[in-house]
Design an enzyme around this catalytic site. Sequence first.
Site, PDB file in Angstrom:
ATOM      1  N   TYR A 157       0.832  -1.200   0.000  1.00 55.01           N
ATOM      2  CA  TYR A 157       0.000   0.000   0.000  1.00 55.01           C
ATOM      3  C   TYR A 157       0.869   1.252   0.000  1.00 55.01           C
ATOM      4  CZ  TYR A 157      -3.799  -3.209   0.867  1.00 55.01           C
ATOM      5  OH  TYR A 157      -4.702  -4.228   0.749  1.00 55.01           O
ATOM      6  N   ASP A 208      -6.580   0.680  -4.125  1.00 53.76           N
ATOM      7  CA  ASP A 208      -6.875   0.958  -2.715  1.00 53.76           C
ATOM      8  C   ASP A 208      -5.884   1.998  -2.192  1.00 53.76           C
ATOM      9  OD1 ASP A 208      -7.621   0.947  -0.091  1.00 53.76           O
ATOM     10  OD2 ASP A 208      -7.324  -1.209   0.227  1.00 53.76           O
ATOM     11  N   HIS A 210      -6.088   3.117   0.807  1.00 56.09           N
ATOM     12  CA  HIS A 210      -5.870   2.666   2.185  1.00 56.09           C
ATOM     13  C   HIS A 210      -5.638   3.861   3.117  1.00 56.09           C
ATOM     14  CE1 HIS A 210      -4.884  -0.711   4.953  1.00 56.09           C
ATOM     15  NE2 HIS A 210      -5.402  -1.450   4.007  1.00 56.09           N
ATOM     16  N   ARG A 281     -18.283  -0.634   1.528  1.00 57.74           N
ATOM     17  CA  ARG A 281     -17.237  -1.632   1.595  1.00 57.74           C
ATOM     18  C   ARG A 281     -17.000  -2.113   3.011  1.00 57.74           C
ATOM     19  NH1 ARG A 281     -13.692  -4.040  -0.669  1.00 57.74           N
ATOM     20  NH2 ARG A 281     -11.805  -4.145   0.536  1.00 57.74           N
ATOM     21  N   HIS A 310     -15.861  -6.043   2.320  1.00 56.90           N
ATOM     22  CA  HIS A 310     -14.448  -6.322   2.579  1.00 56.90           C
ATOM     23  C   HIS A 310     -14.236  -7.845   2.673  1.00 56.90           C
ATOM     24  CE1 HIS A 310     -10.770  -5.562   5.397  1.00 56.90           C
ATOM     25  NE2 HIS A 310     -10.434  -5.276   4.157  1.00 56.90           N
ATOM     26  N   ASP A 314      -7.732 -11.804   6.711  1.00 59.03           N
ATOM     27  CA  ASP A 314      -7.909 -11.887   8.164  1.00 59.03           C
ATOM     28  C   ASP A 314      -9.379 -11.966   8.557  1.00 59.03           C
ATOM     29  OD1 ASP A 314      -8.123  -9.291   7.280  1.00 59.03           O
ATOM     30  OD2 ASP A 314      -6.759  -8.413   8.756  1.00 59.03           O
TER      31      ASP A 314
HETATM   32 MG    MG Z   1      -9.019  -1.748   1.457  1.00 56.49          MG
END
Ligand code: MG
Length: 415
Positions: A157, A208, A210, A281, A310, A314
Amino acid sequence: MSVKITRVTTILTAPVGINLVVVRIDTNQPGLYGLGCATFAYRALTVKSLIDDYIGPLLIGRDAQAIEEIWQLLHQNAYWRNGPIENNAISGVDMALWDIKGKLANLPLYQLFGGKVREAVPVYRHADGSSFEALCDKIEEFQAKGITHIRCQAGGYGGGGYGPAPSDSPEGAPDGIYLDPRGYMRATISMFEKIRDRFGFDVELIHDVHERLHPVDAIKLAKALEPFDLFFLEDAIPLEQGEWLRELRAKTTIPLAQGELFNHPLEWRQLIAERLIDFIRVHVSQIGGLTPARKLQIFAEQYGVRTAWHGPGDMSPLAHAANIHLDLSARNFGVQEWSGTEPPNVVIQDIKGPHNALLDVFPGLPELRKGFVYPNDRPGLGVDLDEKLAAKFPCEHGITTWTQTRLRDGSLHTP
Ligand code: MG
């Protein structure tokens, strides 16, 4: 039939090295139980304690079919509402109760949500690489598998790995993931230029941010990316700077996806009602599970806002399945993030030959085939848990480093 909750168990497991938190709810009906995802990977023990110490005792003896009543009870029971720890714990219970309801009805969950409006769910995959060539290899690999939507990042990112401060940082700057936001912005514009040159416009591209840019730079990036016709730009504006979306919206036609950090309905209500975003999202367990996610999806539909739940690594296969059930039945579905759980992903090599640890622990994960994820037609979520095997992959609870993003002067920046 009276279905009472008799036991609430929290199971921690890490088949692919990521901490997963699962809630199992047992009932007074023989063999009838439900499973839900309560994964907050970086605070797993805290979520477990909340479920074991507070939520379990509150639920024993209650009607397992009263999902809305139980959701409200848990939401209100601690007086303060909508924290990420609490919401994930509630999600574990909520998904498990929906799983039980599906098993009682003998129907997959998408049927309880109104039935399928599409046969399978188109997904996007994440591509990055240490060089442009490595990124192109990844894009080609996905295209060969039939993936039509690809999220492209120039090296993660925009930051490197966790480690010492770079040499141009001040003396004494702590370890971290060092980020140069404006350098990242310029590298990203040039990356998309090269991707379109090489691959043309037959692939849907996503990016993204982020939350790694100041809002005014995010606007600059969005405008610069317009010629490359992105499917959407993700989390361009930090959660705390939501008002800037009005500004961004006014200055660019790039489709906007926002919200994987949202916890509270007040964080999305205005954005949707004012049509400041195109895709919602949120992370379904982070807002409290399927019950609030269904309400959000139906609310967003009224305003022409599509879903892009999303779907990172994880979260457990139970949560991936929950996303897929929502996607199958939602008219305002946009695209689904899918994070590489198709076999052979994490391979165990033993007497049985190569097999996938995640799928062994959680049999029933919906399958990715040629760019689409297909549900299985088992009742409920359709995903089970092999508890004996899960115990062979214990969680570790070390210090979280990937969230320690820092700027050149050593100060912290949101991850
Ligand atoms: Mg994202």
